[in-house]
Design a protein around this motif. Structure first.
Motif, PDB file in Angstrom:
ATOM      1  N   SER A 169      -9.764  -6.267  -1.237  1.00  0.00           N
ATOM      2  CA  SER A 169      -8.981  -5.191  -1.844  1.00  0.00           C
ATOM      3  C   SER A 169      -7.647  -4.955  -1.146  1.00  0.00           C
ATOM      4  O   SER A 169      -6.597  -5.052  -1.767  1.00  0.00           O
ATOM      5  CB  SER A 169      -9.771  -3.880  -1.828  1.00  0.00           C
ATOM      6  OG  SER A 169     -10.990  -4.068  -2.497  1.00  0.00           O
ATOM      7  N   CYS A 170      -7.701  -4.668   0.158  1.00  0.00           N
ATOM      8  CA  CYS A 170      -6.459  -4.269   0.834  1.00  0.00           C
ATOM      9  C   CYS A 170      -5.848  -5.390   1.660  1.00  0.00           C
ATOM     10  O   CYS A 170      -4.753  -5.242   2.182  1.00  0.00           O
ATOM     11  CB  CYS A 170      -6.697  -3.031   1.697  1.00  0.00           C
ATOM     12  SG  CYS A 170      -7.671  -3.381   3.165  1.00  0.00           S
ATOM     13  N   LYS A 186     -10.902  -0.478   6.757  1.00  0.00           N
ATOM     14  CA  LYS A 186      -9.909   0.417   6.150  1.00  0.00           C
ATOM     15  C   LYS A 186     -10.384   1.006   4.828  1.00  0.00           C
ATOM     16  O   LYS A 186     -10.273   2.206   4.589  1.00  0.00           O
ATOM     17  CB  LYS A 186      -8.591  -0.332   5.930  1.00  0.00           C
ATOM     18  CG  LYS A 186      -7.862  -0.609   7.249  1.00  0.00           C
ATOM     19  CD  LYS A 186      -6.577  -1.387   7.020  1.00  0.00           C
ATOM     20  CE  LYS A 186      -5.975  -1.821   8.367  1.00  0.00           C
ATOM     21  NZ  LYS A 186      -4.939  -2.846   8.179  1.00  0.00           N
ATOM     22  N   CYS A 187     -10.903   0.150   3.927  1.00  0.00           N
ATOM     23  CA  CYS A 187     -11.218   0.650   2.592  1.00  0.00           C
ATOM     24  C   CYS A 187     -12.696   0.489   2.238  1.00  0.00           C
ATOM     25  O   CYS A 187     -13.107   0.843   1.129  1.00  0.00           O
ATOM     26  CB  CYS A 187     -10.344  -0.039   1.549  1.00  0.00           C
ATOM     27  SG  CYS A 187     -10.706  -1.791   1.398  1.00  0.00           S
TER      28      CYS A 187
END
Ligand SMILES: [Zn+2]
Length: 145
Positions: free
Chosen positions: A83-84, A107-108
């Motif tokens: 995703s990031c 992070k996500c």
């Protein structure tokens, strides 16, 4: 991708044969030195000098070989968040393969997968950790660009 694995195997075999020959040669030099000291000509002083010279050459080359040892290989696994795009570089572990899912992103919280498996050479054992950090940093930079 794991780079250079096949070449590396062949190189290792060649290298070990070479080092055996080198060791035999060095042992030969030292043996000649010892023989000179014990069974040399009539002049005992000359025998000692020649003998010690041979032994010194042999042992010096031995020590030089040790300090310039083969590079240590370090295999790194690079994890990337789908995703990031966050990246984690860690040491390779058994069973790692590209696209394998591996835990979750810091992070996500999305799942991460193995993006790349990288094989690097480290020159000196003493500086292993520094080199490893350096390589990790370089790799992270390259990937992020
Ligand atoms: Zn993420």
């Amino acid at each position: 991708m794991i780079d250079e694995e096949d070449d590396e195997e062949i190189l290792k075999k060649k290298r070990s044969l070479k080092s055996i020959l080198k060791n035999l040669f060095l042992i030969g030099l030292i043996a000649i030195g010892v023989l000179f000291i014990y069974l040399g000509g009539p002049n005992q002083t000359t025998n000692l000098i020649i003998g010690f010279t041979f032994i010194c050459i042999g042992t010096t080359i031995f020590q030089m070989k040790k300090s310039a040892s083969d590079p240590i290989r370090q295999t790194l696994t690079i994890l990337k968040c789908k995703s990031c795009g966050a990246i984690i570089v860690r040491n390779y572990e058994d069973g790692d393969f590209i696209f394998k899912s591996m835990g979750s992103c810091d992070k996500c919280n999305d799942s991460m997968e193995i993006h790349q498996i990288y094989s690097v050479k480290l020159k000196k054992a003493g500086k292993k950790d520094d080199k490893l950090e350096e390589n990790k940093n370089k790799l992270t930079e390259t990937i992020e660009v």
